[in-house]
Design an enzyme around this catalytic site. Structure first.
Site, mmCIF file in Angstrom:
data_model
loop_
_atom_site.group_PDB
_atom_site.id
_atom_site.type_symbol
_atom_site.label_atom_id
_atom_site.label_comp_id
_atom_site.label_asym_id
_atom_site.label_seq_id
_atom_site.Cartn_x
_atom_site.Cartn_y
_atom_site.Cartn_z
ATOM 1 N N GLN A 187 0.698 -1.209 0.056
ATOM 2 C CA GLN A 187 0.042 0.008 0.050
ATOM 3 C C GLN A 187 1.003 1.168 -0.003
ATOM 4 O OE1 GLN A 187 -3.946 0.894 2.639
ATOM 5 N NE2 GLN A 187 -2.048 1.637 3.782
ATOM 6 N N ASP A 272 4.214 -13.155 -5.961
ATOM 7 C CA ASP A 272 3.305 -12.105 -5.198
ATOM 8 C C ASP A 272 1.866 -12.446 -5.260
ATOM 9 O OD1 ASP A 272 2.319 -10.374 -3.694
ATOM 10 O OD2 ASP A 272 3.627 -8.715 -4.018
#
Length: 325
Positions: A187, A272
């Site tokens: 983020q 990921d």
């Protein structure tokens, strides 16, 4: 931890065509203007952390709608300013934590601003900035808060906080305004891209396995939260797909990336499941300034860890040294 997205060769060749709102620049110009016109002054209060080589301040910066956003400022004790500065944004669910926990960049000789994340920070990653807006209909998490109108989006508020925090760092007397880098993991990486797009004149940006890039693709292929929040929301609200993705395009860091021109160092992890590598490559390929990249082929969302911190330390040192020449 298998490869669940495109191969590295496919990601390197990727050139996604993302939908960009026609009023994107006007939207952000108005949002930031409203935040600045709300007024307020950054405040810095000394904190005794017990550390003798780092001086720390409790920070409060007026962010979205002038609301106080908390953070920390770490300075090398006794250093003569103005200093190069690293502004750090945090990962999903993380707050600013305790004042002595993150001192790497101050120990490297730089000013280090850490922005708290409004409404986030559970477990031991304590946060001190509430999200005062109310919204309804979202699933647990933050991605779908206000997701049917761009002005109501949670990430509109958070991107504004990040831009205002970067501006406050440049104005601090201990900081050289020409040597400010923004960074963050996940983020925080998406926030660093947003800040680089919204705040002209930054010296650099280091997005680390960035979240909030090519959001629609992330919602389609991510095997782990937070992108799965969108899929869950749309599984309940089947008639709102176009509305939601149109709203989220205003806070898609890959859509904003062409507006950023500062030198950049990206990191991307090929295994990921949280931020699929193809979504990160979308931002990398669309980035508007000089760019460098470190790929971690056999890592998940942890990315390069300490190895990548070493890469970042070297990159920032070279960047700041060149700016002094």
């Amino acid at each position: 931890m298998p490869l669940t997205d495109l191969t590295l060769a496919e990601c390197l060749a990727l050139r996604p065509d993302l939908d960009e709102p026609a009023d994107l620049d006007a939207f952000w110009d108005l949002t930031l203007r409203e935040a600045r016109e709300a007024g307020g002054t950054p405040r810095f209060t000394p904190v005794d952390t017990g550390l003798s080589l780092v001086t720390t301040y409790d920070v409060s910066v007026p962010g979205f709608a002038g609301e106080d956003v908390r953070g920390w400022l770490h300075l090398p004790a006794g250093a003569d300013g103005p200093l190069g500065c690293v502004v750090e944004f945090l990962g999903y669910g993380r707050g600013r934590g305790l004042p002595h926990e993150q001192t790497l960049w101050a120990n490297a000789g730089y000013a280090h601003f850490i922005m708290d994340t409004r409404g986030q920070g559970w477990s031991t990653a304590g946060g001190d900035t509430p999200d005062t807006a109310t919204s309804s209909g979202e699933v647990p998490g933050f991605l779908t808060r206000g997701a049917e109108n761009p002005r109501d989006l949670y990430y509109r508020r958070l991107f504004t906080d990040a831009a205002r925090f970067a501006e406050a760092a440049r104005e601090h007397p201990a900081v050289d305004p020409d040597r400010v880098v923004v960074t963050g993991h996940s983020q925080g990486g998406g926030l660093s891209l947003a800040a680089a797009a919204l705040v002209p004149g930054l010296a650099g940006v280091m997005p680390d396995v960035p979240f909030l890039c090519d959001i629609r693709r992330g919602a389609l292929i991510a095997g782990a939260p937070p992108y799965t929040e969108i899929a869950e929301y749309l599984s309940l609200h089947r008639d709102r797909v176009d509305t939601v993705f149109t709203a989220l395009s205003y806070v898609d860091a890959a859509v904003l990336a062409p507006r950023a021109t500062a030198p950049s160092l990206f990191s991307i992890a090929m295994m990921d499941a949280v931020c699929p590598p193809s979504t990160c490559f979308a931002a990398y390929h669309r980035y508007g300034g000089p760019k460098d990249l470190r790929v971690y082929e056999f890592n998940g969302h942890e990315g390069g860890g300490g190895h990548h911190r070493r890469e970042q330390l070297a990159w920032v040192r070279e960047l700041f040294s060149a700016s002094r020449a």
